[in-house]
Structure formats: structure tokens, C-alpha cells
Design a protein around this motif. Structure first.
Motif, PDB file in Angstrom:
ATOM      1  N   ALA A   1       0.809  -1.223   0.000  1.00 33.77           N
ATOM      2  CA  ALA A   1       0.000   0.000   0.000  1.00 33.77           C
ATOM      3  C   ALA A   1       0.840   1.271   0.000  1.00 33.77           C
ATOM      4  O   ALA A   1       0.285   2.375   0.025  1.00 33.77           O
ATOM      5  CB  ALA A   1      -0.934   0.007   1.218  1.00 33.77           C
ATOM      6  N   SER A   2       2.175   1.145  -0.038  1.00 35.63           N
ATOM      7  CA  SER A   2       3.029   2.338   0.025  1.00 35.63           C
ATOM      8  C   SER A   2       4.258   2.185  -0.871  1.00 35.63           C
ATOM      9  O   SER A   2       5.356   2.620  -0.520  1.00 35.63           O
ATOM     10  CB  SER A   2       3.464   2.599   1.471  1.00 35.63           C
ATOM     11  OG  SER A   2       4.065   1.438   2.039  1.00 35.63           O
ATOM     12  N   LEU A   3       4.074   1.562  -2.030  1.00 35.74           N
ATOM     13  CA  LEU A   3       5.210   1.255  -2.903  1.00 35.74           C
ATOM     14  C   LEU A   3       5.981   2.494  -3.322  1.00 35.74           C
ATOM     15  O   LEU A   3       7.209   2.446  -3.517  1.00 35.74           O
ATOM     16  CB  LEU A   3       4.716   0.494  -4.143  1.00 35.74           C
ATOM     17  CG  LEU A   3       4.421  -0.995  -3.949  1.00 35.74           C
ATOM     18  CD1 LEU A   3       3.808  -1.573  -5.209  1.00 35.74           C
ATOM     19  CD2 LEU A   3       5.686  -1.755  -3.575  1.00 35.74           C
ATOM     20  N   GLU A   4       5.275   3.632  -3.466  1.00 34.43           N
ATOM     21  CA  GLU A   4       5.968   4.840  -3.922  1.00 34.43           C
ATOM     22  C   GLU A   4       7.053   5.280  -2.944  1.00 34.43           C
ATOM     23  O   GLU A   4       8.008   5.974  -3.334  1.00 34.43           O
ATOM     24  CB  GLU A   4       4.963   5.986  -4.127  1.00 34.43           C
ATOM     25  CG  GLU A   4       4.253   6.462  -2.881  1.00 34.43           C
ATOM     26  CD  GLU A   4       3.051   5.620  -2.497  1.00 34.43           C
ATOM     27  OE1 GLU A   4       2.357   5.993  -1.545  1.00 34.43           O
ATOM     28  OE2 GLU A   4       2.808   4.586  -3.163  1.00 34.43           O
ATOM     29  N   ASP A   5       6.940   4.861  -1.676  1.00 32.66           N
ATOM     30  CA  ASP A   5       7.953   5.234  -0.680  1.00 32.66           C
ATOM     31  C   ASP A   5       9.257   4.461  -0.861  1.00 32.66           C
ATOM     32  O   ASP A   5      10.269   4.799  -0.223  1.00 32.66           O
ATOM     33  CB  ASP A   5       7.422   4.991   0.737  1.00 32.66           C
ATOM     34  CG  ASP A   5       6.296   5.938   1.103  1.00 32.66           C
ATOM     35  OD1 ASP A   5       6.144   6.972   0.419  1.00 32.66           O
ATOM     36  OD2 ASP A   5       5.553   5.641   2.059  1.00 32.66           O
ATOM     37  N   TYR A   6       9.227   3.418  -1.675  1.00 36.51           N
ATOM     38  CA  TYR A   6      10.403   2.556  -1.816  1.00 36.51           C
ATOM     39  C   TYR A   6      10.984   2.627  -3.230  1.00 36.51           C
ATOM     40  O   TYR A   6      11.676   1.715  -3.671  1.00 36.51           O
ATOM     41  CB  TYR A   6      10.030   1.117  -1.460  1.00 36.51           C
ATOM     42  CG  TYR A   6       9.369   1.026  -0.113  1.00 36.51           C
ATOM     43  CD1 TYR A   6      10.111   1.109   1.056  1.00 36.51           C
ATOM     44  CD2 TYR A   6       7.978   0.921  -0.005  1.00 36.51           C
ATOM     45  CE1 TYR A   6       9.495   1.072   2.293  1.00 36.51           C
ATOM     46  CE2 TYR A   6       7.357   0.884   1.232  1.00 36.51           C
ATOM     47  CZ  TYR A   6       8.117   0.958   2.376  1.00 36.51           C
ATOM     48  OH  TYR A   6       7.512   0.935   3.610  1.00 36.51           O
TER      49      TYR A   6
ATOM     50  N   LYS B   1      -0.287  -9.712  11.912  1.00 31.10           N
ATOM     51  CA  LYS B   1       0.782  -8.738  12.141  1.00 31.10           C
ATOM     52  C   LYS B   1       1.288  -8.149  10.822  1.00 31.10           C
ATOM     53  O   LYS B   1       1.639  -6.966  10.757  1.00 31.10           O
ATOM     54  CB  LYS B   1       1.941  -9.391  12.892  1.00 31.10           C
ATOM     55  CG  LYS B   1       1.648  -9.751  14.338  1.00 31.10           C
ATOM     56  CD  LYS B   1       2.885 -10.386  14.955  1.00 31.10           C
ATOM     57  CE  LYS B   1       2.643 -10.923  16.338  1.00 31.10           C
ATOM     58  NZ  LYS B   1       3.848 -11.558  16.894  1.00 31.10           N
ATOM     59  N   VAL B   2       1.333  -8.970   9.781  1.00 31.91           N
ATOM     60  CA  VAL B   2       1.763  -8.482   8.472  1.00 31.91           C
ATOM     61  C   VAL B   2       0.800  -7.412   7.967  1.00 31.91           C
ATOM     62  O   VAL B   2       1.219  -6.382   7.412  1.00 31.91           O
ATOM     63  CB  VAL B   2       1.869  -9.650   7.465  1.00 31.91           C
ATOM     64  CG1 VAL B   2       2.085  -9.122   6.045  1.00 31.91           C
ATOM     65  CG2 VAL B   2       3.011 -10.584   7.845  1.00 31.91           C
ATOM     66  N   VAL B   3      -0.506  -7.625   8.182  1.00 33.86           N
ATOM     67  CA  VAL B   3      -1.492  -6.630   7.757  1.00 33.86           C
ATOM     68  C   VAL B   3      -1.307  -5.332   8.546  1.00 33.86           C
ATOM     69  O   VAL B   3      -1.351  -4.231   7.989  1.00 33.86           O
ATOM     70  CB  VAL B   3      -2.927  -7.158   7.940  1.00 33.86           C
ATOM     71  CG1 VAL B   3      -3.933  -6.137   7.440  1.00 33.86           C
ATOM     72  CG2 VAL B   3      -3.124  -8.468   7.190  1.00 33.86           C
ATOM     73  N   VAL B   4      -1.087  -5.459   9.862  1.00 37.23           N
ATOM     74  CA  VAL B   4      -0.843  -4.273  10.689  1.00 37.23           C
ATOM     75  C   VAL B   4       0.397  -3.531  10.187  1.00 37.23           C
ATOM     76  O   VAL B   4       0.402  -2.297  10.070  1.00 37.23           O
ATOM     77  CB  VAL B   4      -0.686  -4.662  12.174  1.00 37.23           C
ATOM     78  CG1 VAL B   4      -0.271  -3.450  13.002  1.00 37.23           C
ATOM     79  CG2 VAL B   4      -1.979  -5.253  12.720  1.00 37.23           C
ATOM     80  N   ALA B   5       1.458  -4.283   9.884  1.00 36.40           N
ATOM     81  CA  ALA B   5       2.697  -3.672   9.393  1.00 36.40           C
ATOM     82  C   ALA B   5       2.452  -2.894   8.108  1.00 36.40           C
ATOM     83  O   ALA B   5       3.014  -1.808   7.905  1.00 36.40           O
ATOM     84  CB  ALA B   5       3.756  -4.746   9.171  1.00 36.40           C
ATOM     85  N   ARG B   6       1.605  -3.422   7.231  1.00 32.66           N
ATOM     86  CA  ARG B   6       1.323  -2.737   5.968  1.00 32.66           C
ATOM     87  C   ARG B   6       0.745  -1.346   6.227  1.00 32.66           C
ATOM     88  O   ARG B   6       1.152  -0.364   5.612  1.00 32.66           O
ATOM     89  CB  ARG B   6       0.341  -3.540   5.121  1.00 32.66           C
ATOM     90  CG  ARG B   6      -0.074  -2.803   3.839  1.00 32.66           C
ATOM     91  CD  ARG B   6      -1.241  -3.478   3.159  1.00 32.66           C
ATOM     92  NE  ARG B   6      -0.883  -4.827   2.780  1.00 32.66           N
ATOM     93  CZ  ARG B   6      -1.777  -5.776   2.479  1.00 32.66           C
ATOM     94  NH1 ARG B   6      -3.058  -5.507   2.536  1.00 32.66           N
ATOM     95  NH2 ARG B   6      -1.379  -6.980   2.135  1.00 32.66           N
ATOM     96  N   TRP B   7      -0.216  -1.276   7.167  1.00 29.86           N
ATOM     97  CA  TRP B   7      -0.855   0.020   7.406  1.00 29.86           C
ATOM     98  C   TRP B   7       0.040   0.953   8.207  1.00 29.86           C
ATOM     99  O   TRP B   7       0.004   2.174   8.018  1.00 29.86           O
ATOM    100  CB  TRP B   7      -2.212  -0.178   8.075  1.00 29.86           C
ATOM    101  CG  TRP B   7      -3.166  -0.841   7.127  1.00 29.86           C
ATOM    102  CD1 TRP B   7      -3.718  -2.088   7.223  1.00 29.86           C
ATOM    103  CD2 TRP B   7      -3.651  -0.300   5.893  1.00 29.86           C
ATOM    104  NE1 TRP B   7      -4.499  -2.356   6.128  1.00 29.86           N
ATOM    105  CE2 TRP B   7      -4.475  -1.272   5.300  1.00 29.86           C
ATOM    106  CE3 TRP B   7      -3.453   0.914   5.235  1.00 29.86           C
ATOM    107  CZ2 TRP B   7      -5.119  -1.064   4.087  1.00 29.86           C
ATOM    108  CZ3 TRP B   7      -4.082   1.128   4.008  1.00 29.86           C
ATOM    109  CH2 TRP B   7      -4.910   0.138   3.446  1.00 29.86           C
TER     110      TRP B   7
END
Length: 498
Positions: A358-363, A406-412
Motif C-alpha cells: 500500500a506504500s510502494l511509492e515510498d520505496y 501482524k503483516v497486515v498491521v505492518a502494511r498500514w
């Protein structure tokens, strides 16, 4: 217990590459018994049941059914021995009727040489089975029109129609309301009287004494012991996690800050009606209500996943237009769906890919994705959230339920969302992982974020929420402060409205 065991699993061991899943595990079940199987995610419960149902082979040990050693190499062999499993998520063919689902693959034929299905016989036999279970819906009802509880009952009816005498129930109450749980327990008690044995897998420790007879606890692939199901919850928790768990729902107090989100007069035809509320920094806001009250629909409408007919949304006092999840993410709002496998996760992709999705532009470095930046960020989340195993390239489908969450939490968290909607975040995860998930929510709120917690399990809401909004028939029926909220108050307004 009196009599001979209907099932004996003796010294079962199983290893996978680099992992000892089961080590000399033994279990006995008797006719007319509900034998509860407990353990954290990854303790070995699923592997043990896969061996029993023929989904995988054990490395050593033996299985006896009615005192006779048996070989179970395929699911078909397990069914022929009277062993059936009802999974947490019913696997019905939704376009088929109840009768067609129950006899799928075992259809009653009207002349074997012609191969024509005798539909009247299907309906007649299904009606008898449904009557035995005290179910009133028609055998001709399409499975898609059934509630989750009714679909569970159809799965049990399917097992009965196959002549099963050992039925495994995997998290059968995870998606059920209190009333539906009572109906399920009534059916289980009735079938116990006819000599059917149940192996009952659940993370809801509070319900075990009400339905179970004995409980076997697994920890790290080994059987810690078998005890009466009436054993105190604290003792069961210590057996499961190897330590005393003082508080299942930890909460660090945080000062109430600025208004992060305000919703005014939100509506959606026949589903949501004139809903208004605010969420503040440092706050956990609860959404309570019966199944169908509109809790999930409200979260999805605010997140832009579902359309709305009316209403305005403000973020930090500023009106915003949210017509899609991308709009919500851009405004610092995230949503963790109640169905993590179907909606929240790309199961065939890695932990790394899921966290940064959900935040690919940051990478990115220019037009290119930087693996180095991804690994640096994902490694930090793996450490901070204690995701196990700690391998960024591990496919998410191989993680336990708690670690998937936890992976879902990490995504957000990676999107730097300030407001997160958590829809049934602890459903289907073990007691240890449940505590870790609520620690993560508490930590996020203490750092100035806000959480909206949707849960059907009232002790969760009462333990961690600062305020609780009770929904009934698409409206907010009542707002309860932390001091005045009780299970009785929540249930009352959930049922009768304002």
C-alpha cells in the motif's frame, strides 16, 4: 472416561524442512465426548488434524479407530473410517442448494445405469438430517442465502450424512453471534447423546468449559497434558504459552488529543442511516453490534471500499473526498478487513511484498523499486512486531494466523496511517498472538494515532476501548463511555436500538 476410546493417536511425530511440527503427540477421544484441542498458532494442532484426516502423512506413530490400527493416507480413507472435518470457513458450493451440497459426490441416483440424480430423494434425505439437527430451513435453499452459522450446520449435516462418528470442528464459533453459538452448542450436545465424538479446536478459552469434556494442550509440537475442560482459564493459558498471562488485552493509557477523523450524517440506502461520530488521537473507539448491524459496512464506507449516498468526512478538521481506498490511504486512514485471507493478504506473495503493497511509492528510486529500501523498512517491522519466522521472503500463506495479522498491521503502519479501522483483529488467533496484536494497537494509539475496533467479543471492547458506539439496524443506538459500558448495556442496545 468409561468405555473404550473411539479414536487413539499414539506417539505421532512429523517434521518439515527445518521444523519439528509434532513430537510424540498422543490423544484419545471417546464416544459422546467433546475433546478440546488447545494451543497457540504453530503449536501443531493443524498438523495433527491433517494427519488424522489424511491431508498429510506422519513420520511415525499410529492411529487406532475403535481399537483397530488403521492407515489414513488420503482424505477419502478418513471419510470411509467415519472421520470428517468442519473447517473454520465453510467450503460449500454457494450456487448449489443445501441438499446438493450435503450429497455432493454421493448423489442418490434414480437408476444406476442411467446416472440420473434422484432430486426428490436428495431433498427427502436432507430433510431428515436437518430435522435431526433441529434446523428449519429448506433443503432447497441455495447455500448463498444461508447465514455463516447455517452454513456451519450444513457442514455438520454433511458429515452426518456420510456416517461420520468422529467430527473435527475447527474454530466453529469464530464468525458466529452469541445466539448462533447457543444454537451450535445445542446441536453438538444432541449429537453427543448419539455417541458422536467431537474434536473441538478453539482459541476462545471462555467457551471451553461450556461445551468441552476434556482438553489436550499442545505447545511447540508436544502434548503438554490432557485436563478436564473445566480447568481454570489461567491454568490453560500457562499450559499453552509456558508463562502466566496476566492480561489478555493490554492497554497503555494515552492522553486524548486532537480530532483526527469526523464523520457527519453518513448514509447508504437500506444499510447505514445518518451516522455521525468523531475519533481522537490517543483513543480506541469501539464499534459493537449484532451481525448485520452495519459495523463492517460503516468501516468500508469511510475507507471508500463501498459507496455511500450521503455524508461528509473530515480529517483533522478539514473536509476530504474519499471515493476509493486510495483516497483514504492518502488521507491517513487504513482498514484491516475481518477476512484477512480473502481481502487483506496476497497469500502467494512474500511478507516483504505484502507489507509494502500500500506504500510502494515510498520505496522507489526514480521509476524503479528499491529492494534495499524495502528490505530495510520491512526488516524494522519484522523486528518491532515480532513477526515469525523473521524472513522477509517467506510466503504469507505459510505463516500462522497471528503472524498473518501482524503483516497486515505492518502494511498500514508503513503507510503512516493515523486512523486504523480494525475489523475483528483477534478472530481465529491464539491467546498469545491476541495479546501481541492488542499491544500493537495500544502502542500505535500511544504514539498519537487512533484506532476504531470492531469486535463481536465484548470482553475485548470493554477491556481496551475508551468509548463504545453500539450499532443497531444501521444506526448508532448508543454511545457508552468506558465507565458506563457493560456487556448487559451493549447487548440491550444492540438488540432494541436507541
Amino acid at each position: 472416561m468409561n468405555g473404550c476410546p473411539i479414536l487413539e493417536m499414539e506417539r505421532i511425530s512429523k517434521s518439515f524442512p527445518g521444523v519439528r511440527a509434532l513430537n510424540q503427540v498422543s490423544l484419545k477421544a471417546f464416544p459422546g465426548e467433546v475433546h478440546v484441542l488447545l494451543g497457540e498458532n504453530g503449536a501443531g494442532k493443524s498438523t495433527l488434524m491433517k494427519i488424522l484426516t489424511g491431508a498429510c502423512l506422519g513420520d511415525s506413530g499410529r492411529i487406532l479407530v475403535r481399537g483397530r490400527p488403521v492407515e489414513i493416507g488420503t482424505p477419502r480413507q478418513a471419510l470411509d473410517l467415519g472421520i470428517s472435518m468442519v473447517y473454520q470457513e465453510p467450503s460449500l458450493a454457494l450456487h448449489l442448494s443445501v441438499a446438493e451440497n450435503i450429497f455432493l459426490g454421493r448423489e442418490v441416483l434414480r437408476g444406476r445405469s442411467l446416472g440420473i440424480i434422484d432430486r426428490k430423494a436428495l431433498v427427502r434425505e436432507t430433510g431428515k438430517i436437518l430435522g435431526t439437527l433441529g434446523l428449519s430451513f429448506s433443503p432447497k435453499t441455495p447455500a448463498r442465502d444461508l447465514s455463516m452459522a447455517q452454513r456451519q450446520m450444513v457442514e455438520i449435516a454433511k458429515a452426518l450424512s456420510a456416517g461420520s462418528s468422529i467430527i473435527i470442528l475447527d474454530e466453529p464459533t469464530a464468525a458466529l453471534s452469541e445466539q448462533e453459538i447457543k444454537q451450535l452448542f445445542r446441536v453438538i450436545r444432541e449429537l453427543k447423546r448419539s455417541g458422536i465424538a467431537f474434536i473441538y479446536i478453539s482459541h476462545r478459552l471462555e467457551e471451553i468449559a461450556g461445551i468441552g469434556d476434556r482438553a489436550t494442550v499442545l505447545r511447540d509440537g508436544e502434548a503438554v497434558g490432557t485436563v478436564p475442560a473445566s480447568t481454570p482459564m489461567d491454568t490453560l493459558i500457562r499450559m499453552m504459552v509456558g508463562r502466566k498471562v496476566e492480561e489478555l488485552f493490554p492497554r497503555a493509557e494515552a492522553p486524548k488529543g486532537e480530532e483526527l477523523l469526523r464523520v457527519e450524517n453518513l448514509g447508504r440506502k437500506k444499510i447505514l442511516q445518518g451516522i455521525s461520530f468523531s475519533v481522537y488521537a490517543g483513543e480506541i473507539l469501539g464499534l459493537a453490534g449484532l451481525v448485520g448491524s452495519g459495523r463492517t459496512e460503516l468501516a468500508r464506507a469511510v475507507f471508500g471500499a463501498d459507496p455511500r449516498d450521503s455524508g461528509r468526512i473530515f480529517v483533522r478538521g478539514r473536509p476530504v473526498q474519499i471515493a476509493s481506498p486510495a483516497d483514504a490511504i492518502a488521507n491517513g486512514i487504513g482498514y484491516l478487513s475481518e477476512d484477512r485471507k480473502l481481502v487483506s493478504l496476497a497469500l502467494s506473495m512474500s511478507v516483504r511484498a505484502n507489507v509494502t503493497l500500500a506504500s510502494l511509492e515510498d520505496y522507489c528510486l526514480g521509476p524503479f523499486l528499491s529492494r534495499q529500501k524495502e528490505y530495510r523498512a520491512v526488516g524494522r517491522f519484522i523486528r518491532e512486531l515480532a513477526i515469525k519466522p523473521p524472513h522477509p521472503e517467506r510466503k504469507v500463506k505459510f505463516l500462522s494466523g497471528g503472524n498473518q495479522q501482524k503483516v497486515v498491521v505492518a502494511r498500514w503502519l508503513a503507510t503512516r496511517a493515523r486512523v486504523l479501522f480494525f475489523d475483528e483483529p483477534a478472530a481465529g488467533v491464539d491467546v498469545g498472538a491476541k495479546g501481541e496484536i492488542f499491544q500493537l494497537i495500544s502502542r500505535m494509539v500511544a504514539q498519537g494515532g487512533a484506532a476504531v475496533l470492531i469486535s463481536s467479543y465484548l470482553p475485548e471492547l470493554l477491556a481496551v476501548c475508551d468509548r463504545i458506539l453500539v450499532m443497531c439496524r444501521g444506526r448508532i443506538a448508543r454511545e457508552l463511555s468506558r465507565g458506563e459500558a457493560t456487556q448487559e448495556e451493549i447487548l440491550y442496545y444492540s438488540a432494541v436500538g436507541s
